[in-house]
Design an enzyme around this catalytic site. Structure first.
Site, PDB file in Angstrom:
ATOM      1  N   ILE A  17       0.871  -1.166   0.000  1.00 41.96           N
ATOM      2  CA  ILE A  17       0.000   0.000   0.000  1.00 41.96           C
ATOM      3  C   ILE A  17       0.911   1.219   0.000  1.00 41.96           C
ATOM      4  CG2 ILE A  17      -1.991  -1.068   1.117  1.00 41.96           C
ATOM      5  CD1 ILE A  17      -1.053   0.094   3.769  1.00 41.96           C
ATOM      6  N   SER A  18       0.378   2.343  -0.442  1.00 41.03           N
ATOM      7  CA  SER A  18       1.217   3.531  -0.607  1.00 41.03           C
ATOM      8  C   SER A  18       1.468   4.278   0.695  1.00 41.03           C
ATOM      9  CB  SER A  18       0.579   4.482  -1.627  1.00 41.03           C
ATOM     10  OG  SER A  18       0.505   3.867  -2.897  1.00 41.03           O
ATOM     11  N   THR A  19       0.456   4.368   1.548  1.00 34.47           N
ATOM     12  CA  THR A  19       0.609   5.110   2.800  1.00 34.47           C
ATOM     13  C   THR A  19      -0.016   4.340   3.951  1.00 34.47           C
ATOM     14  OG1 THR A  19      -1.501   6.307   2.634  1.00 34.47           O
ATOM     15  CG2 THR A  19       0.401   7.267   1.507  1.00 34.47           C
ATOM     16  N   GLN A  22      -3.813   4.028   4.220  1.00 29.91           N
ATOM     17  CA  GLN A  22      -4.548   3.033   3.449  1.00 29.91           C
ATOM     18  C   GLN A  22      -4.629   1.741   4.255  1.00 29.91           C
ATOM     19  OE1 GLN A  22      -2.104   3.163  -0.166  1.00 29.91           O
ATOM     20  NE2 GLN A  22      -3.818   4.130  -1.221  1.00 29.91           N
TER      21      GLN A  22
END
Length: 211
Positions: A17-19, A22
């Site tokens: 996941i990007s951050t 999330q």
């Protein structure tokens, strides 16, 4: 994020996941019993070979600790199509069977290459090549326009700055070399050719000599 559990066997699942804002739950919900989880919280723009948990996964593969990997979708495996293909090839070359859930197929069937999977990868490779050719063509056009305007400045090859730029592109290779890995293992883990690793070693020596 660290691996969340230890595995019995040789199966693993890679999630990204990007951050931290999330949620991983949707990807984790599909994990099988006994999967070792490699969960990266990092931008998708970062190459697979430079992600902390991806690096651990590749080490596990190199040490024959993993032979089956599950991902929710194939785009989890790289920052762009070429990076994804390099990752897939790394798995295949090391005898790892890759399950891509949203495609519903594995890269190997009964230990042999899956023809359907190979076809999909082949199509992806062709698209990647066309994208690369388009990019190079646009680059050439841009240089030609800049030259016509008298604003193009070519980089002086062989300079110290040029060497530093080269090394900056291969931070993963440098990391593995500094850990004392061989050229072959470094090439496999960083998904580059042995020749590239040798060039990086020489560039590091050149920088140290100049300094």
């Amino acid at each position: 994020m660290s691996q969340s559990k230890t595995v019995q066997g040789m199966k693993a699942r890679y999630n990204r996941i990007s951050t931290a804002n999330q949620k991983l739950e949707r990807q984790l919900a599909k994990a099988n019993e006994g999967d070792t989880l490699y969960n990266d919280v990092i931008s998708g723009s970062v190459p697979f070979g430079e992600r902390p948990q991806a690096i651990k996964l590749m080490y596990a593969i190199a040490n024959n600790e993993v032979d089956y990997i599950t991902v929710s979708s194939i785009d989890r495996l790289g920052r762009n199509l070429l990076d994804v293909l390099n990752t897939v090839n790394y798995f295949t070359n090391n005898g790892v069977n890759l399950m891509v859930e949203n495609l519903g197929i594995t890269s190997l069937v009964d230990g042999k290459p899956n023809s359907t999977f190979k076809l999909i990868v082949s199509v992806m490779a062709n698209v990647a090549e066309m994208e690369r050719e388009t990019m190079l063509e646009r680059q050439k056009e841009g240089i030609a326009i800049a030259k016509a305007k008298g604003t193009y400045k070519g980089r002086v090859r062989g300079s110290v700055e040029d060497t530093k730029d080269f090394l900056a592109k291969h931070k993963t290779v440098i990391k593995y070399l500094k850990q004392g890995n061989s050229i072959r293992l470094t090439a496999e883990a960083a998904k580059v050719s042995p020749a590239t690793v040798q060039k990086v070693k020489k560039a590091l020596t050149d920088i140290q000599t100049i300094a």
